[in-house]
Design a protein around this motif. Structure first.
Motif, PDB file in Angstrom:
ATOM      1  N   LEU A 124       0.904  -1.190  -0.026  1.00 66.95           N
ATOM      2  CA  LEU A 124      -0.005  -0.029  -0.053  1.00 66.95           C
ATOM      3  C   LEU A 124       0.861   1.206   0.089  1.00 66.95           C
ATOM      4  O   LEU A 124       0.731   2.215  -0.869  1.00 66.95           O
ATOM      5  CB  LEU A 124      -0.910  -0.055   1.174  1.00 66.95           C
ATOM      6  N   GLU A 125       1.959   1.221   0.781  1.00 60.71           N
ATOM      7  CA  GLU A 125       2.931   2.261   0.947  1.00 60.71           C
ATOM      8  C   GLU A 125       3.640   2.609  -0.515  1.00 60.71           C
ATOM      9  O   GLU A 125       3.690   3.715  -1.086  1.00 60.71           O
ATOM     10  CB  GLU A 125       3.952   2.210   2.052  1.00 60.71           C
ATOM     11  N   TYR A 126       3.833   1.249  -1.108  1.00 67.41           N
ATOM     12  CA  TYR A 126       4.298   1.413  -2.735  1.00 67.41           C
ATOM     13  C   TYR A 126       3.414   2.206  -3.594  1.00 67.41           C
ATOM     14  O   TYR A 126       3.843   2.879  -4.339  1.00 67.41           O
ATOM     15  CB  TYR A 126       4.637   0.089  -2.916  1.00 67.41           C
ATOM     16  N   LEU A 127       2.080   1.591  -3.573  1.00 66.10           N
ATOM     17  CA  LEU A 127       1.049   2.316  -4.434  1.00 66.10           C
ATOM     18  C   LEU A 127       0.946   3.687  -4.140  1.00 66.10           C
ATOM     19  O   LEU A 127       0.843   4.484  -5.086  1.00 66.10           O
ATOM     20  CB  LEU A 127      -0.075   1.550  -4.278  1.00 66.10           C
ATOM     21  N   LYS A 128       0.730   4.040  -2.864  1.00 66.26           N
ATOM     22  CA  LYS A 128       0.766   5.624  -2.458  1.00 66.26           C
ATOM     23  C   LYS A 128       1.756   6.344  -3.014  1.00 66.26           C
ATOM     24  O   LYS A 128       1.760   7.419  -3.735  1.00 66.26           O
ATOM     25  CB  LYS A 128       0.627   5.566  -1.186  1.00 66.26           C
ATOM     26  N   ALA A 129       3.125   5.676  -2.923  1.00 66.51           N
ATOM     27  CA  ALA A 129       4.371   6.612  -3.383  1.00 66.51           C
ATOM     28  C   ALA A 129       4.425   6.819  -5.014  1.00 66.51           C
ATOM     29  O   ALA A 129       4.588   7.838  -5.132  1.00 66.51           O
ATOM     30  CB  ALA A 129       5.611   5.903  -2.839  1.00 66.51           C
ATOM     31  N   ILE A 130       3.979   5.779  -5.571  1.00 69.62           N
ATOM     32  CA  ILE A 130       3.835   5.803  -7.053  1.00 69.62           C
ATOM     33  C   ILE A 130       2.725   6.789  -7.574  1.00 69.62           C
ATOM     34  O   ILE A 130       2.857   7.595  -8.409  1.00 69.62           O
ATOM     35  CB  ILE A 130       3.555   4.533  -7.778  1.00 69.62           C
ATOM     36  N   ALA A 131       1.611   6.721  -6.879  1.00 67.50           N
ATOM     37  CA  ALA A 131       0.367   7.536  -7.182  1.00 67.50           C
ATOM     38  C   ALA A 131       1.010   9.245  -6.930  1.00 67.50           C
ATOM     39  O   ALA A 131       0.445  10.005  -7.801  1.00 67.50           O
ATOM     40  CB  ALA A 131      -0.796   7.360  -6.043  1.00 67.50           C
ATOM     41  N   LYS A 132       1.723   9.633  -5.969  1.00 65.31           N
ATOM     42  CA  LYS A 132       2.350  10.719  -5.838  1.00 65.31           C
ATOM     43  C   LYS A 132       3.156  11.404  -7.045  1.00 65.31           C
ATOM     44  O   LYS A 132       3.205  12.530  -7.222  1.00 65.31           O
ATOM     45  CB  LYS A 132       3.136  10.712  -4.522  1.00 65.31           C
ATOM     46  N   GLU A 133       3.814  10.380  -7.800  1.00 66.72           N
ATOM     47  CA  GLU A 133       4.433  10.564  -8.842  1.00 66.72           C
ATOM     48  C   GLU A 133       3.759  11.053 -10.018  1.00 66.72           C
ATOM     49  O   GLU A 133       4.195  11.731 -10.928  1.00 66.72           O
ATOM     50  CB  GLU A 133       5.420   9.359  -9.429  1.00 66.72           C
ATOM     51  N   THR A 134       2.364  11.050  -9.814  1.00 66.16           N
ATOM     52  CA  THR A 134       1.901  11.552 -11.200  1.00 66.16           C
ATOM     53  C   THR A 134       1.471  12.808 -11.040  1.00 66.16           C
ATOM     54  O   THR A 134       0.849  13.481 -11.909  1.00 66.16           O
ATOM     55  CB  THR A 134       0.096  10.660 -11.047  1.00 66.16           C
ATOM     56  N   THR A 158       9.192   2.632 -15.001  1.00 63.16           N
ATOM     57  CA  THR A 158       9.807   3.682 -15.699  1.00 63.16           C
ATOM     58  C   THR A 158      11.212   4.030 -14.518  1.00 63.16           C
ATOM     59  O   THR A 158      10.832   3.672 -13.382  1.00 63.16           O
ATOM     60  CB  THR A 158       9.313   4.792 -15.816  1.00 63.16           C
ATOM     61  N   THR A 159      11.881   4.756 -15.026  1.00 61.77           N
ATOM     62  CA  THR A 159      12.976   5.282 -14.070  1.00 61.77           C
ATOM     63  C   THR A 159      12.253   6.402 -12.918  1.00 61.77           C
ATOM     64  O   THR A 159      12.755   6.171 -11.744  1.00 61.77           O
ATOM     65  CB  THR A 159      14.023   6.257 -15.055  1.00 61.77           C
ATOM     66  N   GLU A 160      11.177   6.845 -13.271  1.00 58.93           N
ATOM     67  CA  GLU A 160      10.741   7.683 -12.164  1.00 58.93           C
ATOM     68  C   GLU A 160      10.094   6.940 -10.830  1.00 58.93           C
ATOM     69  O   GLU A 160      10.203   7.336  -9.753  1.00 58.93           O
ATOM     70  CB  GLU A 160       9.444   8.316 -12.781  1.00 58.93           C
ATOM     71  N   ILE A 161       9.612   5.497 -11.132  1.00 59.62           N
ATOM     72  CA  ILE A 161       9.226   4.854 -10.234  1.00 59.62           C
ATOM     73  C   ILE A 161       9.904   3.630  -9.788  1.00 59.62           C
ATOM     74  O   ILE A 161       9.806   2.959  -8.976  1.00 59.62           O
ATOM     75  CB  ILE A 161       7.707   4.358 -10.482  1.00 59.62           C
ATOM     76  N   GLU A 162      11.247   3.634 -10.317  1.00 57.51           N
ATOM     77  CA  GLU A 162      11.992   2.419  -9.881  1.00 57.51           C
ATOM     78  C   GLU A 162      12.509   2.489  -8.456  1.00 57.51           C
ATOM     79  O   GLU A 162      12.539   1.317  -8.035  1.00 57.51           O
ATOM     80  CB  GLU A 162      13.322   2.483 -10.925  1.00 57.51           C
ATOM     81  N   PHE A 257       8.377  -8.584  -9.123  1.00 54.62           N
ATOM     82  CA  PHE A 257       6.959  -8.345  -9.543  1.00 54.62           C
ATOM     83  C   PHE A 257       6.845  -9.536 -10.740  1.00 54.62           C
ATOM     84  O   PHE A 257       7.715  -9.669 -11.650  1.00 54.62           O
ATOM     85  CB  PHE A 257       6.957  -6.981 -10.088  1.00 54.62           C
ATOM     86  N   GLU A 258       5.593  -9.744 -10.743  1.00 56.37           N
ATOM     87  CA  GLU A 258       5.119 -10.775 -11.748  1.00 56.37           C
ATOM     88  C   GLU A 258       5.420  -9.989 -13.232  1.00 56.37           C
ATOM     89  O   GLU A 258       5.801 -10.629 -13.993  1.00 56.37           O
ATOM     90  CB  GLU A 258       3.849 -11.121 -11.527  1.00 56.37           C
ATOM     91  N   SER A 259       4.899  -9.062 -13.206  1.00 54.38           N
ATOM     92  CA  SER A 259       5.164  -8.257 -14.658  1.00 54.38           C
ATOM     93  C   SER A 259       5.214  -6.766 -14.356  1.00 54.38           C
ATOM     94  O   SER A 259       6.282  -6.240 -13.828  1.00 54.38           O
ATOM     95  CB  SER A 259       3.826  -8.600 -15.352  1.00 54.38           C
ATOM     96  N   GLY A 260       3.987  -5.879 -14.710  1.00 51.14           N
ATOM     97  CA  GLY A 260       4.236  -4.469 -14.337  1.00 51.14           C
ATOM     98  C   GLY A 260       4.122  -3.996 -13.075  1.00 51.14           C
ATOM     99  O   GLY A 260       4.135  -4.750 -11.744  1.00 51.14           O
ATOM    100  N   PRO A 261       4.027  -2.622 -12.601  1.00 54.11           N
ATOM    101  CA  PRO A 261       3.977  -1.885 -11.398  1.00 54.11           C
ATOM    102  C   PRO A 261       2.638  -2.305 -10.461  1.00 54.11           C
ATOM    103  O   PRO A 261       2.820  -2.180  -9.394  1.00 54.11           O
ATOM    104  CB  PRO A 261       3.829  -0.274 -11.891  1.00 54.11           C
ATOM    105  N   ILE A 262       1.708  -2.932 -11.082  1.00 52.88           N
ATOM    106  CA  ILE A 262       0.584  -3.260 -10.144  1.00 52.88           C
ATOM    107  C   ILE A 262       0.310  -4.639 -10.128  1.00 52.88           C
ATOM    108  O   ILE A 262      -0.731  -5.152  -9.608  1.00 52.88           O
ATOM    109  CB  ILE A 262      -0.943  -2.649 -10.624  1.00 52.88           C
ATOM    110  N   SER A 263       1.354  -5.507 -10.504  1.00 54.84           N
ATOM    111  CA  SER A 263       0.922  -7.022 -10.538  1.00 54.84           C
ATOM    112  C   SER A 263       1.731  -7.530  -9.164  1.00 54.84           C
ATOM    113  O   SER A 263       2.003  -6.740  -8.396  1.00 54.84           O
ATOM    114  CB  SER A 263       2.170  -7.562 -11.731  1.00 54.84           C
ATOM    115  N   SER A 264       1.134  -8.773  -9.075  1.00 57.49           N
ATOM    116  CA  SER A 264       1.525  -9.475  -7.563  1.00 57.49           C
ATOM    117  C   SER A 264       2.940  -9.640  -7.535  1.00 57.49           C
ATOM    118  O   SER A 264       3.764  -9.494  -8.440  1.00 57.49           O
ATOM    119  CB  SER A 264       0.413 -10.642  -7.614  1.00 57.49           C
ATOM    120  N   ILE A 265       3.420 -10.082  -6.246  1.00 55.81           N
ATOM    121  CA  ILE A 265       4.676 -10.124  -5.907  1.00 55.81           C
ATOM    122  C   ILE A 265       5.052 -11.613  -6.006  1.00 55.81           C
ATOM    123  O   ILE A 265       4.266 -12.556  -5.389  1.00 55.81           O
ATOM    124  CB  ILE A 265       5.081  -9.540  -4.656  1.00 55.81           C
TER     125      ILE A 265
END
Length: 574
Positions: A124-134, A158-162, A257-265
């Motif tokens: 959840l912290e990870y998702l919030k942090a990426i949402a801030k990058e928008t 992307t580099t922004e959210i790595e 990550f299984e694939s992209g930024p919102i995929s499962s671990i």
């Protein structure tokens, strides 16, 4: 040859099945590649009484089916796993779910629950942090909503959210290692189940290795021996991997990550050869050599925040001296210290860097002495630097982590490192935000936020200047601390001092000390507006120890109002 490991593996299974079927039917297989022919030859010599064979592609679910099923003339069957890998490559076994691996493989639902609780928190912290990058002001804590937002803005990494991905995977690795450590220390028998299941000891595993040339092919059976519990070792490697060494063979679990930024671990499992003491020593020699080259070719470039750079160089050089004192110690992340010194050394003046290097030679002996005082008989197995952005526990602000082995149990010792020019009277311990000082992280008695809001409004109206604002906040903090119970005062001080051992090098004096703060048993006194109108001081141990809390703005006056911090300074005593 194809580069996708899954496709390579599936093609290998398909061709081996095809060739083995032809061989069983007395048909020629000369047209197949050498890797296939040698694999078939190995299997038929291992099991000369095969009557027929099926492959996983004939099963309904190819993801769970075994690569080959051999039917023998005595009515029995043998399950075969096939691996095709480059000559010195690792065997990539399978990807397993992060939310089930403790319960499925280590047979512990309770440990799995603990891990999943932390996984959900970190995710959840990870998702919030990426949402801030928008750039949008999203305050949602709903996972589904956050995923929708992220999928629109960041369908791929992307580099922004790595940095956020790295932090999440590192945090999960640390949590996993802690739970594995605790299970190991309790002699949990689930380790044996994990060993037999993940190493597939009840099945036949055939590994075909290929080199640069067609003739460079070797086929072998993977059959690790069953270890005694005291031969099992756990370790960390890199930033997102834990390892479990069973006898001569190691199993690594890499968070991904299984694939992209919102995929499962997922956890990618692979088999590895655990480095020998000689290999560790050679790796450490290479690291030290790289450090020497960087220091010998040091070129000073004036830059900002030199005090921070001094601290970082001190961390890297402390790491270097651990390699010097412990030649066989395992580096969790190879060349950690090289990267750190490379990043910060140019900002440090040559004479200062030289003093730090020479004086830090005294730090490992005092740390060793402190560890001996705590544990007597111990062994340091590995060392790692703790990245600033990955510290989850605000009270455990260590810079170096050591994994110790004590009486066949694991212990992680975190050490906070400080570099001071001279032995001064005060040492900065933390810089908490003014809004958090009375909250649960420290004293747990109240909240200064309403006062901060009021003072800010008065400042913006022009009723208060910078100094007067800090004085107002200091007075209110002092007033509330005066009304705080002894238990909460002691708790707050202990939290400000932190949980870690503190090792300090006085680089202009050529000496180091190592200190661990003890529980406070004496009465704590609060001195309001002492030693200045923007400070409050807490004293204990009959006045021999004290912490002063000084108010300060996070930016200079020219920026107007900025966030208010507290500088926590400890009276240094040995």
């Amino acid at each position: 040859m194809q580069t996708n490991p899954r496709k390579i593996g599936d093609k290998h299974v398909f061709l081996v099945h095809q060739a083995l079927t032809r061989s069983l039917n007395k048909l020629p297989i000369e047209d197949f590649t050498k890797t296939v022919k040698k694999t078939v030859d190995f299997i038929t010599k291992l099991y000369p009484n095969i009557t027929s064979v099926t492959s996983k592609f004939e099963q309904e679910n190819t993801n769970v089916a075994k690569d080959l099923t051999l039917y023998l003339d005595d009515g029995t069957t043998k399950m075969v796993n096939l691996f095709l890998i480059k000559k010195n490559g690792k065997i990539q076994a399978k990807n397993i779910g992060a939310k089930s691996f403790f319960s499925k493989y280590f047979l512990s639902d309770s440990v799995q629950e603990k891990f999943n609780e932390q996984l959900e928190k970190y995710y959840l912290e990870y998702l919030k942090a990426i949402a801030k990058e928008t750039g949008e002001n999203y305050i949602s804590s709903d996972t589904k909503e956050l995923k929708k937002i992220i999928s629109t803005h960041f369908p791929k990494f992307t580099t922004e959210i790595e940095q956020h991905r790295n932090k999440l995977l590192y945090s999960l690795r640390e949590e996993c290692f802690t739970l594995l450590k605790d299970s190991y220390n309790n002699k949990d028998r689930g380790y044996y189940h994990a060993y037999h299941t993940l190493f597939m000891t009840d099945e036949t595993t055939v590994i075909t290795r290929y080199g640069k040339y067609d003739s460079d092919v070797k086929v072998e059976r993977f059959s690790p021996s069953s270890p005694y519990f005291n031969l099992i070792e756990i370790y960390k490697t890199g930033k997102n991997t834990v390892g479990i060494k069973y006898g001569e063979t190691a199993l690594t679990l890499r968070f991904k990550f299984e694939s992209g930024p919102i995929s499962s671990i997922k956890l990618a499992t692979s088999y590895d050869k655990f480095p020998s003491e000689n290999e560790n020593e050679m790796n450490n020699i290479k690291t030290k050599h790289k450090m020497f080259l960087l220091l010998d070719n040091h070129k000073y470039q004036k830059g900002s925040n030199q005090s921070n750079a001094i601290g970082k160089c001190h961390e890297a050089i402390t790491y270097y001296y651990f390699l010097e004192y412990y030649p066989n110690i395992k580096q969790v992340d190879q060349d950690d210290c090289v990267e750190l010194i490379s990043k910060y050394s140019n900002i440090v003046k040559p004479d200062v860097l030289k003093d730090i290097f020479n004086s830090t030679s005294t730090i490992v002996p005092v740390i060793r002495e402190k560890l001996y005082e705590k544990y007597q008989d111990y062994e340091i197995e590995s060392i790692e630097l703790v990245p600033d952005s990955y510290i989850e526990d605000k009270l455990s602000t260590g810079d170096i982590k050591l994994i110790l082995r004590i009486n066949e149990k694991y212990k992680v010792e975190t050490i906070s490192l400080k570099a001071l020019a001279k032995r001064s009277s005060k040492l900065t311990t933390k810089n908490p935000g003014v809004g958090s000082i009375l909250g649960p992280t420290y004293f747990n008695v109240g909240d200064l936020t309403p006062t901060v809001r009021d003072v800010k409004e008065r400042f913006l109206r022009g009723d208060l200047d910078h100094t007067e604002s800090l004085q107002e906040l200091a007075i209110e903090l002092g007033r509330q601390l005066e009304q705080t119970s002894q238990n909460n005062l002691k708790r707050g001080i202990e939290n400000l001092l932190g949980k870690s051992i503190v090792a300090i090098t006085f680089y202009r004096e050529g000496s180091s000390i190592c200190k661990e703060h003890n529980k406070i048993k004496s009465v704590v006194k609060v001195l309001v507006k002492t030693p200045s109108s923007t400070q409050n001081t807490l004293i204990w141990n009959n006045g021999l120890e004290l912490i002063s809390l000084r108010m300060k703005f996070s930016r200079s006056q020219k920026y107007g109002w900025s966030s208010v911090k507290l500088v926590s300074e400890y009276q240094l005593t040995e």
